[in-house]
Structure formats: structure tokens, C-alpha cells
Design a protein around this motif. Structure first.
Motif, PDB file in Angstrom:
ATOM      1  N   ALA A 290     -21.416  -5.581 -24.136  1.00  0.00           N
ATOM      2  CA  ALA A 290     -20.526  -6.428 -23.347  1.00  0.00           C
ATOM      3  C   ALA A 290     -19.420  -5.604 -22.710  1.00  0.00           C
ATOM      4  CB  ALA A 290     -19.940  -7.522 -24.235  1.00  0.00           C
ATOM      5  N   LEU A 291     -18.936  -4.610 -23.441  1.00  0.00           N
ATOM      6  CA  LEU A 291     -17.894  -3.738 -22.909  1.00  0.00           C
ATOM      7  C   LEU A 291     -18.443  -2.905 -21.757  1.00  0.00           C
ATOM      8  CD1 LEU A 291     -14.943  -2.949 -23.502  1.00  0.00           C
ATOM      9  CD2 LEU A 291     -15.817  -1.162 -25.021  1.00  0.00           C
ATOM     10  N   GLU A 292     -19.679  -2.466 -21.893  1.00  0.00           N
ATOM     11  CA  GLU A 292     -20.278  -1.612 -20.868  1.00  0.00           C
ATOM     12  C   GLU A 292     -20.637  -2.387 -19.611  1.00  0.00           C
ATOM     13  OE1 GLU A 292     -23.157   2.256 -21.092  1.00  0.00           O
ATOM     14  OE2 GLU A 292     -23.928   0.422 -22.010  1.00  0.00           O
ATOM     15  N   ASP A 293     -21.011  -3.685 -19.771  1.00  0.00           N
ATOM     16  CA  ASP A 293     -21.436  -4.419 -18.562  1.00  0.00           C
ATOM     17  C   ASP A 293     -20.249  -4.820 -17.686  1.00  0.00           C
ATOM     18  OD1 ASP A 293     -20.276  -6.880 -19.371  1.00  0.00           O
ATOM     19  OD2 ASP A 293     -22.125  -7.629 -20.227  1.00  0.00           O
ATOM     20  N   GLY A 294     -19.039  -4.805 -18.252  1.00  0.00           N
ATOM     21  CA  GLY A 294     -17.841  -5.005 -17.444  1.00  0.00           C
ATOM     22  C   GLY A 294     -17.561  -6.419 -17.012  1.00  0.00           C
ATOM     23  N   THR A 295     -18.315  -7.405 -17.487  1.00  0.00           N
ATOM     24  CA  THR A 295     -18.110  -8.779 -17.044  1.00  0.00           C
ATOM     25  C   THR A 295     -17.622  -9.705 -18.155  1.00  0.00           C
ATOM     26  OG1 THR A 295     -20.429  -9.353 -17.498  1.00  0.00           O
ATOM     27  CG2 THR A 295     -19.899  -8.543 -15.280  1.00  0.00           C
TER      28      THR A 295
ATOM     29  N   LEU B 177     -10.941 -10.985 -24.815  1.00  0.00           N
ATOM     30  CA  LEU B 177     -11.700 -12.198 -24.506  1.00  0.00           C
ATOM     31  C   LEU B 177     -10.792 -13.371 -24.145  1.00  0.00           C
ATOM     32  CD1 LEU B 177     -14.716 -12.738 -26.957  1.00  0.00           C
ATOM     33  CD2 LEU B 177     -14.772 -12.413 -24.494  1.00  0.00           C
ATOM     34  N   ALA B 178      -9.485 -13.191 -24.225  1.00  0.00           N
ATOM     35  CA  ALA B 178      -8.552 -14.275 -23.914  1.00  0.00           C
ATOM     36  C   ALA B 178      -8.828 -14.818 -22.519  1.00  0.00           C
ATOM     37  CB  ALA B 178      -7.115 -13.756 -24.004  1.00  0.00           C
ATOM     38  N   ASP B 179      -8.634 -16.116 -22.363  1.00  0.00           N
ATOM     39  CA  ASP B 179      -8.873 -16.723 -21.053  1.00  0.00           C
ATOM     40  C   ASP B 179      -7.675 -17.553 -20.620  1.00  0.00           C
ATOM     41  OD1 ASP B 179      -9.042 -19.110 -22.493  1.00  0.00           O
ATOM     42  OD2 ASP B 179     -11.234 -19.130 -22.481  1.00  0.00           O
ATOM     43  N   GLU B 180      -7.754 -18.069 -19.420  1.00  0.00           N
ATOM     44  CA  GLU B 180      -6.660 -18.820 -18.820  1.00  0.00           C
ATOM     45  C   GLU B 180      -6.278 -20.034 -19.654  1.00  0.00           C
ATOM     46  OE1 GLU B 180      -3.755 -20.329 -16.461  1.00  0.00           O
ATOM     47  OE2 GLU B 180      -4.731 -18.386 -16.153  1.00  0.00           O
ATOM     48  N   ALA B 181      -7.275 -20.781 -20.133  1.00  0.00           N
ATOM     49  CA  ALA B 181      -7.000 -22.001 -20.894  1.00  0.00           C
ATOM     50  C   ALA B 181      -6.253 -21.682 -22.184  1.00  0.00           C
ATOM     51  CB  ALA B 181      -8.307 -22.734 -21.198  1.00  0.00           C
ATOM     52  N   MET B 182      -6.652 -20.618 -22.874  1.00  0.00           N
ATOM     53  CA  MET B 182      -5.992 -20.264 -24.122  1.00  0.00           C
ATOM     54  C   MET B 182      -4.544 -19.864 -23.881  1.00  0.00           C
ATOM     55  SD  MET B 182      -6.755 -17.217 -26.876  1.00  0.00           S
ATOM     56  CE  MET B 182      -5.515 -16.114 -26.204  1.00  0.00           C
ATOM     57  N   ILE B 183      -4.302 -19.067 -22.846  1.00  0.00           N
ATOM     58  CA  ILE B 183      -2.945 -18.620 -22.557  1.00  0.00           C
ATOM     59  C   ILE B 183      -2.066 -19.800 -22.169  1.00  0.00           C
ATOM     60  CG2 ILE B 183      -1.538 -17.184 -21.057  1.00  0.00           C
ATOM     61  CD1 ILE B 183      -3.177 -15.641 -23.164  1.00  0.00           C
ATOM     62  N   ALA B 184      -2.594 -20.715 -21.352  1.00  0.00           N
ATOM     63  CA  ALA B 184      -1.820 -21.894 -20.947  1.00  0.00           C
ATOM     64  C   ALA B 184      -1.461 -22.743 -22.161  1.00  0.00           C
ATOM     65  CB  ALA B 184      -2.602 -22.714 -19.929  1.00  0.00           C
TER      66      ALA B 184
END
Length: 655
Positions: free
Chosen positions: A262-267, A368-375
Motif C-alpha cells: 500500500a505504501l509503494e502504490d502511493g494511493t 490513513l487519516a481522512d477528512e471525516a475523522m479530522i472533522a
């Protein structure tokens, strides 16, 4: 509250779903031993080699060794053993070696502990030398330059686990240029957060731990530079090309391989820029919610996933408790030492003021943090600030005046406050220096006048002309107890409701108080809350059967609709939470106010069942034991608290 917001990523992370699937597939389908020569073993060996090759690409290991192990602590042990064995061999050959084992003052404790351990066992008698850091948390290169000629082994880190400060690896390397000293860099917090090209550096050893980046616990890696000395820590069957014996943890390797893929695929993971934006939003929310907040590390020098901060007048425990009540998981520093109530040695090494090192909180998240978690996290941070404000815990914030008896404790000793809300007067009994700032802030925030500071050991501070002192509508009466001991009786219209007895024994009060007067001791060893003459006559059987699990609690609430749920967490925790057991509204009676409320419960003709709860069950256990001994038998507590019981509901708590 439907979910928790986990902001303790520097301690550990959840396992990536793809990593869980890879581990399950390995255990169920490709379970072969990679040392076996049959087809099943060969499939396992192929996966092992593929994961190693991927890790080598990502870390830029070149021709260096890369072995799998159980994690960073084993990697550090192996690196230290390898370096120290090489130093001993060089010295035995008559080659010049340094006399210092140099380690950064902010290193994880595993480093100096390992250095001391192997230095002793190998009989080297080298000197452990702590390399200072500046106020910014970075290693003092001038100090390193001053000792580099005497250094045998140097241990630094890529990024600090408490502050997130990224080390000046190039600067350290420049100082070490030309030195024969071996060099280990702890890369635990670097994986997935910093670009690494290890073979292009002079780093000799670099340990990694999978569970810091969404792999399971118990899997890690150690990089050893080509031609760097190496001594195996574990000998046996010769696995890992003889570098680390023991059958490989193939489920862990497969899971780590999925994370590396996952780290190598960059997405899959967020970019550095996205993580910086998330951190800045969290930082802004913290500053708005917590006036006076100070960040303990320059953000421009830190990982984009870490914030370390302190708030004037608030301890780490108070901050952690209010965050935890709001479903936000943060920590007070390194997870390995979080249970120890001590200032942060990392912040102390940076020369920060004691109030900051002793009250620091670390907030960290993974890529892995995302927008919803930060909000969601920002909203909950705001709720924590509001809970502290309405509870009067923040500077300049006012709360409803407290009334009655309040207990404050530190280091096993109790200080008691007698507060009169109508007259805004307060008497402090057995004040402790450690609590002075907190008490002053409380009185100032609520507009109280300090009427007296009294000691049960010395009557010289007594301000009245006789043995009676008025505190609003209540009176405190001074009573001698034997030689050089005093008690203070809190009296209303009838007999004394409370007696503050310091180190006296309950039997010393037999002729002075009624059998139901609440005796408030000065030491935890006497009683954690309060007792009475009647309570002291009880046997241990009164405290049996105090615990309720979720099923028993549900049954009790069905049988007794009038049962009262009592939250004994502090008022700010209660205010920050939005859940109660079984979705029932609960009364807020912090353990610190139990001695005041207990008198009201005991005096009530109708004594409904009381069920106490807190986060872990420790405070509620003290509360129910106190009430049972005082004669209130219809009292229980939630076993394991909200954290372990699984009975938290969704309705708001009642104020």
C-alpha cells in the motif's frame, strides 16, 4: 457516541484491512514453513522473499542486510549487541576504540537500557554519554562534535515518538564523517512518514516496527549496512540466513507486506501535504478550545502527524480524561511509560518549563487519516474545551459555585474543602503545596473568599477567637484529639455532619461525634473517601457482590425503574461525554464530592438503588464500597467501567 477517534498513532495503529486479509490467507492457505523444501514451504518462502524485496526497495537498503524480527526492541537489542561485540573485538586486537556510548537525550528508553545491559554483560565498562538536545528537540551537533573522537557507538533517532521532531540526519552524518564510531538510527516513527534511502547514508543499523504503520504487533525489521559488524541475538535453526533464528512469523510478514505494498502504490496513504493540512486543522481546533495552549515542539520541524502540547493549569491526567470522555484517544507521551506519573524526560531534555513537561499531551495520527475523522476530531476537541469551561477548569472560565464538602487528593494524602455557595466562603483543611495552584484557581474562578487554611496537626492557623468558626451558614468547631492532633467538626442545625480527622483513628472520635457522622481522613491509607463509626463496625461481608456486568445491570434497571445511575468521573468528563449505561440519564457526583453527597443519600427516607460508574471501574468501586460501609446497601458499580462493559448508551447525560 458511535465511534472513537483514535489519535494515538505513535503508540500503535489499527491493522490495515488488506493486512488482516493477508495474514488470514497466510494462516489458512499458505501456512507452510519457509524452511521446508516441499511446494507448500516454497510458496511461503516465495512470499517471504517478495516482502523482503519490497521493503528493500522502499527503504533503499542496497546491498545491506534486511531481516524480519519481532519489532523495534529486538532490533535495537540486536544492533547494540552487534556494535558492542565489534567494539570489544577491535579493542582486543589493539585497535583504537572510543570510550563513550553516545545516545540522544530524547531517545526511546529501549536505547539507553539496552546499552547499559549489554555494556555490563560484555564487561566493556564503557561510559554511557547522554547527547543533549536544543529547545527545538534536535540533537546538539556542537556537543556531538565535542565528543565524536571518543565515541565508540552513537545512537540517535529519525523522528521522536513524543514530539515528532525530525532529526537532522545529514547534520549528524557530517559530524560523524571520518569517525570509526558505529551509528544506529531508530527509524520506528519514520516508516511511511519520511523518505528513506538507507544505503546512501552512513547509518549502520536501523530498526523498524510494523505496528506503528498498520501492521500487527510482533513483526518488525532490522536494516544492517553492508560491511557493518553483525552478531545474531538469537541462534538456533539458522532462519533469516542465520541472522535471526526462529521460525518466521509468516502471518506478520504477510501483513507487513500488504502495508508495504500500500505504501509503494502511493494511493492508500495520505500525502505529506495532506497530513500537514490535517495537523494544522487539529492545531487550530486545540488553540481555540484550550486558551493558553503551548505547543511543545516547532511544527515546522516535526512529523506532520504529531502534536505535543500543554495547557496552563491543567494536568495531563485531566486532559486525557476529558478527551477520553469525548471518545478521543490521546496519550501523555510514550505508550511504554504512560502508566508512570512523571514529567516527560523528552521535554525535560529540551529544557521546557516544568509545568509543560509535567502536563504534556501527545496527539498523533497515522497516514490513513481522512477528512471525516479530522472533522469529527475537531468537533470533539471543541466539546472538550466547552466541558472544561463550564466546569471552571479553564483560566478565566466561571462555573456554578460548588457547595458543601470537596475532597482533593495527591500522593495518597487528602485535602478537604468546605465551601458555602451562598456566602462564597471556603475553608481548606490540611492544604498540600502540590494543590495550592489548583485550589487558588478554583476559588478565583468561582469568586470564593478563603476564610481559613486549617491543619489537623497544628492549630496555629485557627483564625477565630473561640473554638467555633463560621463558614457561611455552616460552622466548623475545633476539637483537640490527644496530643498535637485536632479534628474539625462541620455542624449545621443538628449534630456534626462531617468530621475532618487528619491522621486520627475513628475510635478517637467515639465521644465526639455520632455514629453516622462522616469521618474524613487525611490519608488514602485510612480511607479513600470517608467513613463513620457505624462503617468501622461493619465486617467485610457488606462489600460482597458490588459488581454488575451488563446483563446484571439491565436486569436491575428493569426491576428498579427508580434506580439512579451515578457518574463519579470529574464534572468535566461528565460534561464531555454523550453516553451513559443503557442510555439512561445519570447524575454527576464526582468521587471528589462523594463525601458531601453521601450525607444526603443516607439521610433520605427513600433510598433508591444506586449504580456508580466511571471509565475503568476503579473510582466507582471506591464509591460503592464507601456507601456500603456507611450503611447504604442498595449500591453497586459497573464492573470494568464504560471502557470494558460495553453498555454505554446513546442518550445525553443529565446535568
Amino acid at each position: 457516541m458511535s465511534t472513537e477517534i483514535y489519535l494515538d498513532g505513535n503508540a500503535t495503529t489499527a491493522v490495515l484491512p488488506a493486512a488482516m486479509q493477508a495474514a488470514l490467507h497466510m494462516m489458512g492457505e499458505r501456512y507452510g514453513n519457509p524452511s521446508s523444501t516441499h511446494s507448500t514451504g516454497m510458496k511461503a518462502k516465495a512470499l517471504l522473499d517478495a516482502v523482503r524485496a519490497r521493503a528493500a526497495r522502499l527503504l533503499g537498503t542496497g546491498n545491506g542486510r534486511l531481516m524480519f524480527n519481532s519489532g523495534a526492541t529486538e532490533g535495537i537489542q540486536t544492533a547494540v549487541l552487534s556494535a558492542l561485540c565489534a567494539i570489544r573485538e577491535r579493542r582486543e586486537r589493539g585497535e583504537p576504540v572510543g570510550s563513550l556510548l553516545v545516545y540522544g537525550a530524547t531517545e526511546h528508553k529501549a536505547v539507553p537500557e539496552s546499552l547499559a545491559h549489554w555494556n555490563r554483560l560484555l564487561g566493556l565498562n564503557l561510559t554511557l554519554h547522554k547527547l543533549p538536545v536544543g529547545h527545538d528537540g534536535r540533537h546538539d551537533l556542537a556537543a556531538l562534535r565535542a565528543v565524536v573522537n571518543d565515541a565508540a557507538f552513537v545512537c540517535t533517532m529519525a523522528a521522536n515518538n513524543e514530539t515528532g521532531i525530525v532529526s537532522d540526519i545529514e547534520g549528524i552524518a557530517a559530524v560523524l564523517a571520518g569517525s570509526p564510531a558505529l551509528w544506529m538510527v531508530d527509524c520506528v516513527q519514520a516508516l511511511g512518514k519520511l523518505q528513506l534511502d538507507l544505503a546512501a547514508t552512513r547509518i549502520d543499523y536501523a530498526p523498524f516496527s510494523g505496528h506503528k504503520l498498520y501492521a500487527p504487533k510482533g513483526i518488525g525489521m532490522l536494516y544492517v549496512r553492508e560491511d557493518a559488524p553483525f552478531t545474531p541475538l538469537i541462534m538456533g535453526g539458522g532462519q533469516e540466513s542465520g541472522q535471526r533464528s526462529g521460525t518466521e512469523n509468516m502471518a506478520g510478514v504477510a501483513a507487513l507486506g500488504a502495508v508495504l505494498a500500500a505504501l509503494e502504490d502511493g494511493t492508500t496513504f495520505r500525502t505529506h501535504a495532506q497530513l500537514e493540512q490535517f495537523r494544522n486543522r487539529l492545531a487550530e481546533s486545540l488553540q481555540k478550545a484550550l486558551p493558553g495552549l503551548a505547543f511543545n515542539a516547532p511544527l515546522e520541524l516535526a512529523l506532520p502527524t504529531t502534536l505535543n502540547f500543554s495547557v496552563p493549569g491543567l494536568s495531563s491526567k485531566e486532559l486525557l480524561d476529558v478527551f477520553d470522555a469525548a471518545g478521543v484517544r490521546v496519550s501523555a507521551g510514550s505508550a511504554c511509560s504512560a502508566a508512570k506519573a512523571a514529567p516527560s524526560y523528552v521535554l525535560d531534555a529540551m529544557g521546557l518549563p516544568h509545568w509543560r513537561s509535567s502536563s504534556a499531551v501527545r496527539l498523533s495520527f497515522g497516514p490513513l487519516a481522512d477528512e471525516a475523522m479530522i472533522a469529527d476530531a475537531c468537533q470533539r476537541i471543541a466539546r472538550c474545551g466547552e466541558a472544561l469551561r463550564v466546569s471552571g477548569m479553564l483560566s478565566g472560565a466561571a462555573a456554578a459555585p460548588l457547595d458543601g464538602v470537596v475532597q482533593l487528593s495527591v500522593n495518597g494524602a487528602h485535602t478537604w474543602l468546605v465551601l458555602d455557595a451562598a456566602g462564597l466562603q471556603c475553608a481548606v483543611i490540611d492544604p498540600q503545596a502540590e494543590l495550592a495552584e489548583r485550589i487558588n484557581a478554583l476559588l478565583k474562578a468561582q469568586g470564593y473568599t478563603l476564610a481559613a487554611q486549617l491543619s489537623t496537626r497544628d492549630g496555629s492557623s485557627w483564625p477565630a477567637q473561640d473554638d467555633m468558626l463560621s463558614i457561611g451558614r455552616r460552622k466548623l468547631r475545633r476539637v483537640p484529639i490527644g496530643a498535637r492532633k485536632l479534628a474539625y467538626l462541620l455542624e449545621g442545625a443538628a449534630q456534626a455532619s462531617h468530621a475532618f480527622i487528619g491522621s486520627a483513628q475513628p475510635q478517637d472520635l467515639v465521644r465526639l461525634v455520632g455514629e453516622d457522622t462522616l469521618l474524613c481522613p487525611g490519608q488514602e491509607a485510612c480511607q479513600p473517601c470517608c467513613t463513620s463509626l457505624r462503617a468501622e463496625a461493619q465486617d467485610a461481608s457488606c462489600c460482597s457482590g458490588m459488581e454488575l456486568d451488563s446483563a446484571a445491570l439491565e436486569a436491575l434497571l428493569r426491576q428498579h425503574p427508580d434506580a439512579c445511575l451515578v457518574d463519579v468521573r470529574e464534572a468535566y468528563e461528565h460534561a464531555a461525554d454523550s453516553a451513559a449505561p443503557m442510555g439512561r440519564a445519570a447524575l454527576s457526583v464526582p468521587l471528589s464530592r462523594l463525601a458531601g453527597e453521601a450525607a444526603n443519600w443516607l439521610a433520605s427516607e427513600r433510598q433508591p438503588p444506586l449504580v456508580f460508574f466511571c471509565r475503568s471501574g476503579k473510582r466507582s468501586e471506591k464509591a460503592v464500597e464507601c456507601m456500603r460501609r456507611l450503611g447504604y446497601r442498595a449500591a453497586w458499580h459497573l464492573e470494568g467501567g464504560l471502557a470494558l462493559s460495553g453498555v454505554a448508551g446513546t442518550l445525553a447525560l443529565a446535568a
